[in-house]
Design a protein around this motif. Structure first.
Motif, short mmCIF file in Angstrom:
data_model
loop_
_atom_site.label_atom_id
_atom_site.label_comp_id
_atom_site.label_asym_id
_atom_site.label_seq_id
_atom_site.Cartn_x
_atom_site.Cartn_y
_atom_site.Cartn_z
N GLY B 161 0.83 -1.21 0.00
CA GLY B 161 0.00 0.00 0.00
C GLY B 161 0.86 1.25 0.00
O GLY B 161 0.59 2.21 -0.72
N ALA B 162 1.93 1.24 0.81
CA ALA B 162 2.84 2.38 0.87
C ALA B 162 3.45 2.64 -0.51
O ALA B 162 3.51 3.78 -0.98
CB ALA B 162 3.95 2.12 1.88
N LEU B 163 3.87 1.56 -1.18
CA LEU B 163 4.47 1.73 -2.51
C LEU B 163 3.44 2.26 -3.51
O LEU B 163 3.76 3.10 -4.35
CB LEU B 163 5.05 0.39 -2.99
CG LEU B 163 6.56 0.29 -2.95
CD1 LEU B 163 7.18 1.19 -4.03
CD2 LEU B 163 7.13 0.72 -1.60
N VAL B 167 4.03 5.67 -5.56
CA VAL B 167 3.93 5.79 -7.02
C VAL B 167 2.85 6.82 -7.39
O VAL B 167 3.07 7.70 -8.23
CB VAL B 167 3.61 4.42 -7.65
CG1 VAL B 167 3.24 4.57 -9.12
CG2 VAL B 167 4.80 3.48 -7.50
N ALA B 168 1.70 6.75 -6.71
CA ALA B 168 0.61 7.70 -7.01
C ALA B 168 1.05 9.12 -6.69
O ALA B 168 0.75 10.06 -7.45
CB ALA B 168 -0.64 7.33 -6.20
N GLY B 169 1.80 9.30 -5.59
CA GLY B 169 2.32 10.62 -5.24
C GLY B 169 3.27 11.14 -6.31
O GLY B 169 3.23 12.32 -6.67
N GLY B 170 4.11 10.25 -6.82
CA GLY B 170 5.04 10.64 -7.88
C GLY B 170 4.31 11.05 -9.15
O GLY B 170 4.62 12.08 -9.78
N ILE B 171 3.29 10.27 -9.51
CA ILE B 171 2.48 10.59 -10.70
C ILE B 171 1.85 11.96 -10.52
O ILE B 171 1.88 12.82 -11.40
CB ILE B 171 1.37 9.53 -10.90
CG1 ILE B 171 1.98 8.17 -11.27
CG2 ILE B 171 0.37 9.99 -11.95
CD1 ILE B 171 0.97 7.03 -11.30
N SER B 172 1.27 12.17 -9.33
CA SER B 172 0.56 13.41 -9.05
C SER B 172 1.53 14.60 -9.05
O SER B 172 1.19 15.69 -9.54
CB SER B 172 -0.13 13.28 -7.71
OG SER B 172 -0.68 14.48 -7.33
N VAL B 197 5.54 11.94 0.73
CA VAL B 197 5.59 11.19 1.98
C VAL B 197 4.18 11.00 2.54
O VAL B 197 3.82 9.90 2.99
CB VAL B 197 6.50 11.90 3.02
CG1 VAL B 197 6.32 11.29 4.41
CG2 VAL B 197 7.96 11.81 2.60
N MET B 198 3.36 12.05 2.48
CA MET B 198 1.97 11.92 2.96
C MET B 198 1.22 10.84 2.19
O MET B 198 0.50 10.02 2.78
CB MET B 198 1.22 13.25 2.79
CG MET B 198 1.53 14.26 3.89
SD MET B 198 0.92 15.92 3.49
CE MET B 198 -0.82 15.61 3.27
#
Lengths: 186, 213
Positions: B161-163, B167-172, B197-198
């Protein structure tokens, strides 16, 4: 089980390619080992071993529905072991038992340890579950998966296209697997 | 039901599997998430219009590269996590190098800048917007990645889930970079890094609920 690694791996790769006989041998073998593993684990955790067969079947279904997550370049034993351990923890967590000290590598010896085929029935009934499926899925699964007819023969008998038979089997098995998982967890 | 019966049902006429299904579905989810994130960033806050300004293009590219490295590295690790028995649960997670590298560069640029400049570099006007927008834009990419991962077999749900959140944070972050005009390395490290990180922490908390199978 380590001793069997090359053989199990070969069977798994053949099964992934569609070799039904190899796949059947593999699942038979795994179900025997899983039975021994879960019985001893459940007793260790002070649970009755009656749930062992449900867990075995849940894992056999998980192995089947997620067999595409095995890659031929990885070892097979750790793959099965990770699934078996995951399902055990999930089972114990649902029943609020401590699980923190499940050893990571206790499977090998205990899986060899004992296997008795007395309790090979779980609490649910395949026929009853099948009957809950939509008629077309039932027909397709009965003909192809139980009676062993070919897709083409089944298509002819049921007056469906071959791709419709495949889709019905695929969806039906998925539903069946979901129903069994739900029963195991309830 | 007899286990033998079950095995018969599963093995009779067993269908061959598609070996590329796993990587294809996860990569497809990442691409879908990226398209949605870019679309959201371009329609809601809108594209930044100052790329001809001095240094703007450099920082724009730096942000995109930062986010891209995070997405690629995160996806590569995710592809290992969804195969049972590949990543040992007792093994610690790899260090996320892209954020560490940017934080190091940010520190260097702060040290080499005059003290009275620090506040402007790190606390530019947009920090709240950045910290709020990136997690919001990450929701759809996160859902897409989770949907794909659920079809695999993750056995360490918090870490997976963290990963997925990472990945979603990076995309965003890549999407938000199209809009964001705050150009400094400390800003990227602090607020882009903080937002990712959030997302990662949120993913770690949601993983055990969302990914169970």
């Amino acid at each position: 089980m380590t001793a069997h690694e090359p053989e199990l791996r070969r069977l798994m790769i053949a099964g992934q390619a569609g070799d039904a006989a190899a796949y059947r041998t593999l699942l038979d073998h795994l179900s025997r080992h899983l039975r021994g593993y879960y019985k001893s684990k459940l007793i260790n955790y002070g649970r009755s071993s009656a749930d062992a067969e449900d867990l075995v079947q849940d894992v056999i279904i998980a192995i089947h529905t997620r067999r595409h997550t095995y890659s031929p370049d990885q070892l097979f034993t750790p793959w099965v072991h990770a699934i078996a351990r995951y399902k055990l923890i999930d089972h114990l967590r649902r029943r609020n038992t401590g699980f923190a000290d499940i050893p990571l590598d206790g499977m090998t010896s205990e899986m060899e340890a004992h296997d008795d085929r007395d309790a090979v029935e779980s609490g649910y009934d395949l026929q009853r579950l099948l009957a809950a499926l939509p008629a077309k899925m039932q027909q397709a699964i009965r003909h192809v998966k139980i009676e062993g007819l070919s897709i083409a023969e089944t298509a002819e008998r049921c007056d469906m296209s071959e791709s419709a038979v495949k889709v019905n089997i695929h969806r039906g098995l998925k539903k069946l697997a979901d129903m069994i998982s739900r029963e195991v967890k309830s | 039901m007899k286990t033998d019966e079950l095995i018969t049902v599963l093995s009779t006429n067993v269908e061959p599997i598609d070996r590329r299904q796993l990587s294809r579905e996860i990569v497809a989810a990442v691409i879908l998430g990226t398209v949605v994130a870019i679309g959201t960033a371009l329609t809601l806050p809108g594209m930044r219009m100052d790329l001809s300004a001095p240094n703007a293009l450099t920082y724009f590219c730096a942000k995109i590269i930062f986010a891209t490295v995070i997405v690629i590295a995160g996806t590569a690790y995710l592809l290992r996590l969804v195969r049972p028995g590949v990543v040992s649960p007792s093994k610690s997670a790899p260090v996320p190098w892209p954020p560490v590298a940017v934080a190091a560069l940010a520190t260097i640029s702060l040290v080499s800048a005059p003290l009275w400049h620090w506040h402007n570099m790190a606390m530019a006007d947009g920090w709240i917007e950045c910290l709020v927008s990136i997690p919001i834009i990450a929701v759809v990419p996160f859902a897409a990645v989770v949907w794909a991962v659920r079809r695999m077999a993750p056995t360490d749900l918090a870490r997976t889930g963290a990963l997925a959140g990472f990945v979603a944070g990076g995309i965003s972050a890549a999407g938000y970079a199209l809009h964001c005009t705050d150009d400094s390395l400390p800003f990227i490290a602090l607020w882009y890094g903080g937002a990712i990180v959030m997302c990662t922490l949120a993913g770690a908390l949601l993983g055990p609920r969302l990914l169970r199978w």
